[in-house]
Design a protein around this motif. Structure first.
Motif, PDB file in Angstrom:
ATOM      1  N   UNK A   1       0.860  -1.193   0.000  1.00  0.00           N
ATOM      2  CA  UNK A   1       0.000   0.000   0.000  1.00  0.00           C
ATOM      3  C   UNK A   1       0.898   1.245   0.000  1.00  0.00           C
ATOM      4  N   UNK A   2       0.438   2.324  -0.494  1.00  0.00           N
ATOM      5  CA  UNK A   2      -0.868   2.713  -0.900  1.00  0.00           C
ATOM      6  C   UNK A   2      -1.490   3.619   0.188  1.00  0.00           C
ATOM      7  N   UNK A   3      -2.735   3.839   0.049  1.00  0.00           N
ATOM      8  CA  UNK A   3      -3.452   4.787   0.910  1.00  0.00           C
ATOM      9  C   UNK A   3      -3.772   4.188   2.295  1.00  0.00           C
ATOM     10  N   UNK A   4      -2.788   4.270   3.193  1.00  0.00           N
ATOM     11  CA  UNK A   4      -2.953   3.652   4.520  1.00  0.00           C
ATOM     12  C   UNK A   4      -4.213   4.164   5.248  1.00  0.00           C
ATOM     13  N   UNK A   5      -4.479   5.493   5.282  1.00  0.00           N
ATOM     14  CA  UNK A   5      -5.665   5.965   6.012  1.00  0.00           C
ATOM     15  C   UNK A   5      -6.975   5.377   5.476  1.00  0.00           C
ATOM     16  N   UNK A   6      -7.037   5.155   4.166  1.00  0.00           N
ATOM     17  CA  UNK A   6      -8.238   4.562   3.560  1.00  0.00           C
ATOM     18  C   UNK A   6      -8.494   3.178   4.171  1.00  0.00           C
ATOM     19  N   UNK A   7      -7.447   2.356   4.241  1.00  0.00           N
ATOM     20  CA  UNK A   7      -7.629   0.994   4.765  1.00  0.00           C
ATOM     21  C   UNK A   7      -7.844   1.001   6.281  1.00  0.00           C
ATOM     22  N   UNK A   8      -7.251   1.983   6.950  1.00  0.00           N
ATOM     23  CA  UNK A   8      -7.506   2.085   8.406  1.00  0.00           C
ATOM     24  C   UNK A   8      -8.975   2.401   8.634  1.00  0.00           C
ATOM     25  N   UNK A   9      -9.478   3.332   7.821  1.00  0.00           N
ATOM     26  CA  UNK A   9     -10.843   3.803   8.004  1.00  0.00           C
ATOM     27  C   UNK A   9     -11.863   2.688   7.755  1.00  0.00           C
ATOM     28  N   UNK A  10     -11.734   1.998   6.626  1.00  0.00           N
ATOM     29  CA  UNK A  10     -12.772   1.026   6.257  1.00  0.00           C
ATOM     30  C   UNK A  10     -12.553  -0.367   6.841  1.00  0.00           C
ATOM     31  N   UNK A  11     -11.289  -0.717   7.110  1.00  0.00           N
ATOM     32  CA  UNK A  11     -11.027  -2.113   7.499  1.00  0.00           C
ATOM     33  C   UNK A  11     -10.218  -2.210   8.787  1.00  0.00           C
ATOM     34  N   UNK A  12     -10.071  -1.075   9.483  1.00  0.00           N
ATOM     35  CA  UNK A  12      -9.299  -1.054  10.718  1.00  0.00           C
ATOM     36  C   UNK A  12      -7.933  -1.738  10.534  1.00  0.00           C
ATOM     37  N   UNK A  13      -7.337  -1.483   9.358  1.00  0.00           N
ATOM     38  CA  UNK A  13      -6.080  -2.159   9.032  1.00  0.00           C
ATOM     39  C   UNK A  13      -4.905  -1.500   9.751  1.00  0.00           C
ATOM     40  N   UNK A  14      -3.916  -2.335  10.053  1.00  0.00           N
ATOM     41  CA  UNK A  14      -2.706  -1.844  10.733  1.00  0.00           C
ATOM     42  C   UNK A  14      -1.487  -2.300   9.950  1.00  0.00           C
ATOM     43  N   UNK A  15      -0.371  -1.603  10.156  1.00  0.00           N
ATOM     44  CA  UNK A  15       0.866  -2.021   9.494  1.00  0.00           C
ATOM     45  C   UNK A  15       1.260  -3.418   9.953  1.00  0.00           C
ATOM     46  N   UNK A  16       1.594  -4.275   9.015  1.00  0.00           N
ATOM     47  CA  UNK A  16       2.041  -5.615   9.380  1.00  0.00           C
ATOM     48  C   UNK A  16       3.547  -5.766   9.150  1.00  0.00           C
ATOM     49  N   UNK A  17       4.002  -5.385   7.933  1.00  0.00           N
ATOM     50  CA  UNK A  17       5.425  -5.509   7.613  1.00  0.00           C
ATOM     51  C   UNK A  17       5.845  -4.356   6.720  1.00  0.00           C
ATOM     52  N   UNK A  18       7.130  -4.046   6.812  1.00  0.00           N
ATOM     53  CA  UNK A  18       7.689  -2.965   5.991  1.00  0.00           C
ATOM     54  C   UNK A  18       8.700  -3.587   5.026  1.00  0.00           C
ATOM     55  N   UNK A  19       8.776  -3.037   3.839  1.00  0.00           N
ATOM     56  CA  UNK A  19       9.708  -3.565   2.837  1.00  0.00           C
ATOM     57  C   UNK A  19      10.519  -2.436   2.227  1.00  0.00           C
ATOM     58  N   UNK A  20      11.794  -2.702   2.010  1.00  0.00           N
ATOM     59  CA  UNK A  20      12.652  -1.741   1.319  1.00  0.00           C
ATOM     60  C   UNK A  20      12.777  -2.204  -0.127  1.00  0.00           C
ATOM     61  N   UNK A  21      12.610  -1.251  -1.014  1.00  0.00           N
ATOM     62  CA  UNK A  21      12.645  -1.601  -2.443  1.00  0.00           C
ATOM     63  C   UNK A  21      14.028  -1.284  -3.027  1.00  0.00           C
ATOM     64  N   UNK A  22      14.580  -2.267  -3.723  1.00  0.00           N
ATOM     65  CA  UNK A  22      15.934  -2.144  -4.263  1.00  0.00           C
ATOM     66  C   UNK A  22      15.932  -2.319  -5.778  1.00  0.00           C
ATOM     67  N   UNK A  23      16.879  -1.600  -6.400  1.00  0.00           N
ATOM     68  CA  UNK A  23      16.970  -1.641  -7.865  1.00  0.00           C
ATOM     69  C   UNK A  23      18.439  -1.571  -8.280  1.00  0.00           C
ATOM     70  N   UNK A  24      18.738  -2.225  -9.385  1.00  0.00           N
ATOM     71  CA  UNK A  24      20.075  -2.091  -9.970  1.00  0.00           C
ATOM     72  C   UNK A  24      19.914  -1.791 -11.449  1.00  0.00           C
ATOM     73  N   UNK A  25      20.559  -0.747 -11.907  1.00  0.00           N
ATOM     74  CA  UNK A  25      20.536  -0.415 -13.335  1.00  0.00           C
ATOM     75  C   UNK A  25      21.757  -1.062 -13.989  1.00  0.00           C
ATOM     76  N   UNK A  26      21.507  -1.765 -15.085  1.00  0.00           N
ATOM     77  CA  UNK A  26      22.619  -2.439 -15.766  1.00  0.00           C
ATOM     78  C   UNK A  26      23.294  -1.444 -16.717  1.00  0.00           C
ATOM     79  N   UNK A  27      24.629  -1.556 -16.787  1.00  0.00           N
ATOM     80  CA  UNK A  27      25.333  -0.634 -17.712  1.00  0.00           C
ATOM     81  C   UNK A  27      25.195  -1.114 -19.148  1.00  0.00           C
TER      82      UNK A  27
END
Ligand SMILES: CC(C)(COP(=O)(O)OP(=O)(O)OC[C@H]1O[C@@H](n2cnc3c(N)ncnc32)[C@H](O)[C@@H]1OP(=O)(O)O)[C@@H](O)C(=O)NCCC(=O)NCCS
Length: 302
Positions: A276-302
């Motif tokens: 996600x995305x729109x965290x407040x939207x999911x909190x509001x409608x589904x009482x959702x909470x953060x479960x896990x966090x992910x770091x996004x990694x990228x490598x550009x090839x030469x």
């Protein structure tokens, strides 16, 4: 050590190996099968198993896939793990380098880690796999973003109320579950509004019942929400999307609740709302909470 291409013969042993060596994610066999053989881009040349030469004991596993995106071919490292007792001996490096070299000769310009939508296990690296962070940074990857999964505890309270449904009806909006006959109509709209989600929405039509709800205004599809289209059997919600012009009217909230309530009725106790995305939207409608966090990694090839 020798490197073998992954095959059905190695399936059970490698699935067990991953469970034993990815401590945060004990992947069951059915899920491991979905991630590997059932991936449309599964390629044995980039799905490799490191085994000890004499004993044939599994020491490491990597899965890479190449996806044709709109503008380029993107390579993904989808799964990677090494036996706890054989780490820091260059096993992951050897496996990764072989996959990277395949990517290089196959016109891949960007490599990302884990987030190989539509069939992906996690939307990035969970930083609690700190060794993986160290490893990918050493391999030349750069963190470019982070994201999270939410969790919603499911209950009968999620059933959309009469009042919510009536409010939408008064605005001319009708919510429904599409039938197989409406598949093309829905997919044509998804192609225009949310191109990247075509595979996931298509997948919903293979489930029984079709795990998708849509909304129409004046006979035109304007919104959708789906569930159980990735990591099937584990209670994943999404994706969902509402046409720009219709946002803020409560359509998304009702479609979300229709899916979550149906998941509850099917026996799921929790829904994972990934990437996600729109965290407040999911909190509001589904009482959702953060479960896990992910770091996004990228490598550009030469
Ligand atoms: C991440 C993982 C696959 C690395 O496997 P590995 O075989 O130990 O990695 P390598 O020996 O090939 O390491 C290559 C380089 O990465 C870096 N690295 C790997 N593990 C590291 C650690 N624990 N601390 C610091 N650097 C590390 C080092 O620079 C290392 O080179 P060096 O040993 O010459 O300094 C392994 O730790 C693992 O299986 N972890 C659990 C599963 C996991 O996290 N999977 C990915 C989830 S997103």
């Amino acid at each position: 050590m020798i490197i073998k291409e992954f095959s059905d013969e190695l399936f059970s042993e490698v699935a067990k190996f991953c469970r034993l060596n990815m401590e945060l994610d004990p992947v069951p066999d059915f899920l491991f099968r979905e991630k590997t053989f059932e991936d449309e881009d599964f390629n044995p040349q980039t799905t490799l198993v490191a085994v000890e030469k004499i004993s044939q004991k599994v020491l490491g596993f990597i899965q890479g896939v190449v996806r044709n995106r709109k503008d380029e071919r993107v390579g993904y490292i989808k799964l990677l793990c090494v036996d706890k007792n054989f780490r820091r001996q260059g096993i992951a490096r050897t496996l990764y380098k072989q996959v990277e070299s395949y990517f290089q000769t196959n016109n891949v310009k960007t490599i990302r880690v884990y987030e190989s939508f539509p069939n992906y296990y996690m939307p990035g690296i969970d930083p609690f796999y700190t060794e993986a962070i160290a490893f990918f940074e050493r391999m030349g990857f750069k963190k470019f973003n982070d994201t999270s999964n939410l969790v919603s505890n499911l209950s009968s309270n999620l059933k959309p109320s009469e009042e919510e449904m009536t409010k939408l009806k008064e605005k001319g909006i009708e919510c429904f579950r599409p039938t197989q006959d409406q598949r093309d109509e829905v997919l044509n709209w998804v192609e225009k509004a949310f191109y990247g989600w075509i595979p996931e929405v298509s997948r919903a039509f293979k489930n029984e019942p079709i795990s998708l709800f849509c909304a129409k205004l004046n006979g035109e599809v304007v919104a959708f929400s789906a569930y159980e289209v990735n990591n099937i059997g584990t209670g994943w919600f999404g994706p969902m999307g509402t046409d720009n012009k219709l946002r803020g009217l409560g359509v998304g909230g009702v479609l979300l609740k229709l899916c979550l309530y149906e998941m509850y009725e099917q026996g799921f106790t929790k829904a994972i709302i990934p990437w996600v995305g729109p965290i407040p939207f999911y909190m509001h409608y589904a009482n959702a909470k953060l479960q896990r966090v992910f770091w996004r990694y990228e490598k550009k090839m030469e």
